[in-house]
Design an enzyme around this catalytic site. Structure first.
Site, PDB file in Angstrom:
ATOM      1  CE1 TYR A 156      -4.013   2.090   0.731  1.00  0.00           C
ATOM      2  CE2 TYR A 156      -2.667   3.090   2.450  1.00  0.00           C
ATOM      3  CZ  TYR A 156      -3.802   3.090   1.665  1.00  0.00           C
ATOM      4  OH  TYR A 156      -4.744   4.092   1.808  1.00  0.00           O
ATOM      5  CE  LYS A 160      -3.743   4.847  -1.401  1.00  0.00           C
ATOM      6  NZ  LYS A 160      -4.763   5.311  -2.351  1.00  0.00           N
TER       7      LYS A 160
HETATM    8  P1  NAP Z   1     -13.423   2.412   1.329  1.00  0.00           P
HETATM    9  O1  NAP Z   1     -14.435   2.941   2.257  1.00  0.00           O
HETATM   10  O2  NAP Z   1     -12.927   1.022   1.478  1.00  0.00           O
HETATM   11  O3  NAP Z   1     -13.957   2.619  -0.174  1.00  0.00           O
HETATM   12  C1  NAP Z   1     -13.171   2.213  -1.255  1.00  0.00           C
HETATM   13  C2  NAP Z   1     -13.837   2.612  -2.540  1.00  0.00           C
HETATM   14  O4  NAP Z   1     -12.997   2.182  -3.628  1.00  0.00           O
HETATM   15  C3  NAP Z   1     -15.187   1.945  -2.736  1.00  0.00           C
HETATM   16  O5  NAP Z   1     -16.070   2.843  -3.351  1.00  0.00           O
HETATM   17  C4  NAP Z   1     -14.857   0.785  -3.671  1.00  0.00           C
HETATM   18  O6  NAP Z   1     -15.922   0.410  -4.511  1.00  0.00           O
HETATM   19  C5  NAP Z   1     -13.776   1.405  -4.522  1.00  0.00           C
HETATM   20  N1  NAP Z   1     -12.972   0.420  -5.202  1.00  0.00           N
HETATM   21  C6  NAP Z   1     -12.186  -0.554  -4.667  1.00  0.00           C
HETATM   22  N2  NAP Z   1     -11.601  -1.286  -5.637  1.00  0.00           N
HETATM   23  C7  NAP Z   1     -12.031  -0.755  -6.824  1.00  0.00           C
HETATM   24  C8  NAP Z   1     -11.802  -1.057  -8.188  1.00  0.00           C
HETATM   25  N3  NAP Z   1     -10.983  -2.064  -8.544  1.00  0.00           N
HETATM   26  N4  NAP Z   1     -12.417  -0.321  -9.135  1.00  0.00           N
HETATM   27  C9  NAP Z   1     -13.249   0.688  -8.793  1.00  0.00           C
HETATM   28  N5  NAP Z   1     -13.509   1.033  -7.509  1.00  0.00           N
HETATM   29  C10 NAP Z   1     -12.911   0.317  -6.548  1.00  0.00           C
HETATM   30  O7  NAP Z   1     -12.104   3.320   1.318  1.00  0.00           O
HETATM   31  P2  NAP Z   1     -11.876   4.813   1.830  1.00  0.00           P
HETATM   32  O8  NAP Z   1     -11.387   4.758   3.205  1.00  0.00           O
HETATM   33  O9  NAP Z   1     -13.030   5.664   1.479  1.00  0.00           O
HETATM   34  O10 NAP Z   1     -10.612   5.206   0.932  1.00  0.00           O
HETATM   35  C11 NAP Z   1     -10.732   5.940  -0.269  1.00  0.00           C
HETATM   36  C12 NAP Z   1      -9.338   6.296  -0.753  1.00  0.00           C
HETATM   37  O11 NAP Z   1      -8.670   7.061   0.244  1.00  0.00           O
HETATM   38  C13 NAP Z   1      -8.459   5.082  -1.019  1.00  0.00           C
HETATM   39  O12 NAP Z   1      -7.640   5.320  -2.130  1.00  0.00           O
HETATM   40  C14 NAP Z   1      -7.628   4.990   0.236  1.00  0.00           C
HETATM   41  O13 NAP Z   1      -6.415   4.334   0.007  1.00  0.00           O
HETATM   42  C15 NAP Z   1      -7.442   6.449   0.562  1.00  0.00           C
HETATM   43  N6  NAP Z   1      -7.137   6.703   1.962  1.00  0.00           N
HETATM   44  C16 NAP Z   1      -7.998   6.327   2.954  1.00  0.00           C
HETATM   45  C17 NAP Z   1      -7.669   6.591   4.284  1.00  0.00           C
HETATM   46  C18 NAP Z   1      -8.573   6.241   5.430  1.00  0.00           C
HETATM   47  O14 NAP Z   1      -8.134   6.413   6.557  1.00  0.00           O
HETATM   48  N7  NAP Z   1      -9.766   5.795   5.211  1.00  0.00           N
HETATM   49  C19 NAP Z   1      -6.459   7.236   4.575  1.00  0.00           C
HETATM   50  C20 NAP Z   1      -5.623   7.598   3.547  1.00  0.00           C
HETATM   51  C21 NAP Z   1      -5.968   7.333   2.236  1.00  0.00           C
HETATM   52  P3  NAP Z   1     -16.750  -0.965  -4.218  1.00  0.00           P
HETATM   53  O15 NAP Z   1     -17.409  -0.760  -2.914  1.00  0.00           O
HETATM   54  O16 NAP Z   1     -17.687  -1.080  -5.343  1.00  0.00           O
HETATM   55  O17 NAP Z   1     -15.710  -2.052  -4.187  1.00  0.00           O
END
Ligand code: NAP
Length: 247
Positions: A156, A160
Site C-alpha cells: 500500500y 501511495k
Molecule cells: P473504502 O471505504 O474502502 O472505499 C473504497 C472505494 O474504492 C469503494 O467505493 C470501492 O468500490 C472502490 N474500489 C475498490 N476497488 C475498486 C476497483 N478495482 N475499481 C473501482 N472502484 C474500486 O475506502 P476509503 O477509506 O473511502 O478510501 C478511499 C481512498 O482514500 C483510497 O484510495 C484509500 O487508500 C485512501 N485513503 C484512505 C484513508 C482512510 O483512513 N480511510 C487514509 C488515507 C488514504 P466498491 O465498494 O464497489 O468495491
C-alpha cells in the site's frame, strides 16, 4: 474562484467512504458527477439518490479501474452522458495489509493494480477530455502511508508513494496547459477502511494523532473542492489532511 456549475467530474470508488463524500460535495457545489464503483452497486445508487434528492445530477457507473478497458468505458460513459470531463478524482483504493514476510505476490500485485495502475488507466483514458476543459483538474487520493510508511503496508505504501511521484511528474508536464495535478494525503479517516482495524490498534493510532481524533470523509472532500475552485496556481502538491500526524 471557479464555480463548479456545468463542470463534470468522475470520482473513482465513489460508492463509499471518502469517495462518496467527495461525490456529494462536488454535486453540492454544482458539478455533475459520475460515481464509479466496482461491486457496491446499491451503495453507489444510494449516493446518486442522495445527490438527486438535494437537487444535483449524478449517475453510477460500474468499472474495475485496475483494468484499462474498464477505465476507457467509464470515461466514455461520462462523455456520452454529459458531453465533457473537467475533473478526475482518482480515489478508488484497497488495502491488503500483511508484514512483508507474509505478503504474497498476489497481495502485492492487487494493491499496486487497484491503487496505482488504476491512475495510469484513468488518466490515459481521460486526459484528452480534461485538456479540453479550461479548468482541468486531476486529484489523486494518496495517503499519509505513502509519505511516512506503515507497518504491514509495504504494498500500500509503495502504491501511495508512487501516486505522489506520478502527480508531481504529470503536474510538470501539464502545467502549461492549465490542467493542475495534485495529491491529497489523508491521515486516518473514519471509513470502513479504518473501522476494519482492530479496536486496540485504533486506540493506539488516535493517541498518535495530534488533534486526537480520526478525520471525517467530508474533511477530505473539502480539500477536493478547494483544489477545484481555488487551485489554478496549485499544482504538483501533496495536500496533507491528517490532523497533524505527519508534517
Ligand atoms: P473504502 O471505504 O474502502 O472505499 C473504497 C472505494 O474504492 C469503494 O467505493 C470501492 O468500490 C472502490 N474500489 C475498490 N476497488 C475498486 C476497483 N478495482 N475499481 C473501482 N472502484 C474500486 O475506502 P476509503 O477509506 O473511502 O478510501 C478511499 C481512498 O482514500 C483510497 O484510495 C484509500 O487508500 C485512501 N485513503 C484512505 C484513508 C482512510 O483512513 N480511510 C487514509 C488515507 C488514504 P466498491 O465498494 O464497489 O468495491
Amino acid at each position: 474562484m471557479v464555480k463548479l456549475d456545468g463542470k463534470v467530474a468522475i470520482v473513482t470508488g465513489g460508492s463509499r467512504g471518502i469517495g462518496a463524500a467527495i461525490a456529494k460535495e462536488l454535486a453540492a457545489n454544482g458539478a455533475k458527477v459520475v460515481i464509479n464503483y466496482n461491486s457496491s452497486s446499491e451503495a453507489a445508487e444510494q449516493v446518486v439518490s442522495e445527490i438527486e434528492a438535494a437537487g444535483g445530477q449524478a449517475f453510477a457507473s460500474q468499472a474495475d479501474v485496475s483494468d484499462s478497458k474498464h477505465a476507457r468505458v467509464l470515461v466514455e460513459d461520462a462523455i456520452n452522458k454529459y458531453g465533457q470531463l473537467d475533473i478526475l478524482v482518482n480515489n478508488a483504493g484497497i488495502t491488503r495489509d500483511r508484514t512483508f514476510r507474509k505478503l504474497s505476490e498476489e497481495d502485492w500485485k492487487k494493491v499496486i493494480d487497484v491503487n496505482l495502475n488504476s491512475i495510469f488507466n484513468m488518466t490515459s483514458a481521460a486526459l484528452a477530455h480534461i485538456q479540453a476543459s479550461e479548468t482541468g483538474r486531476i486529484i489523486n487520493i494518496s495517503s499519509i502511508i505513502g509519505q511516512a510508511g506503515g507497518f504491514g503496508q509495504t504494498n500500500y505504501s509503495a502504491a501511495k508513494a508512487g501516486m505522489i511521484g506520478f502527480t508531481k511528474s504529470l503536474a510538470l508536464e501539464l502545467a502549461r496547459t492549465g490542467v493542475t495535478v495534485n495529491a491529497i494525503c489523508p491521515g486516518f479517516i473514519e471509513t470502513e477502511m479504518v473501522t476494519a482495524i482492530p479496536e486496540e490498534i485504533r486506540e493506539q493510532i488516535v493517541a498518535k494523532i495530534p488533534v486526537r481524533r480520526f478525520g471525517k470523509p467530508e474533511e477530505i472532500a473539502r480539500g477536493v473542492i478547494y483544489l477545484c475552485q481555488d487551485g489554478a496556481y496549485i499544482t504538483g502538491q501533496e495536500l496533507n489532511i491528517n490532523g497533524g500526524m505527519y508534517m
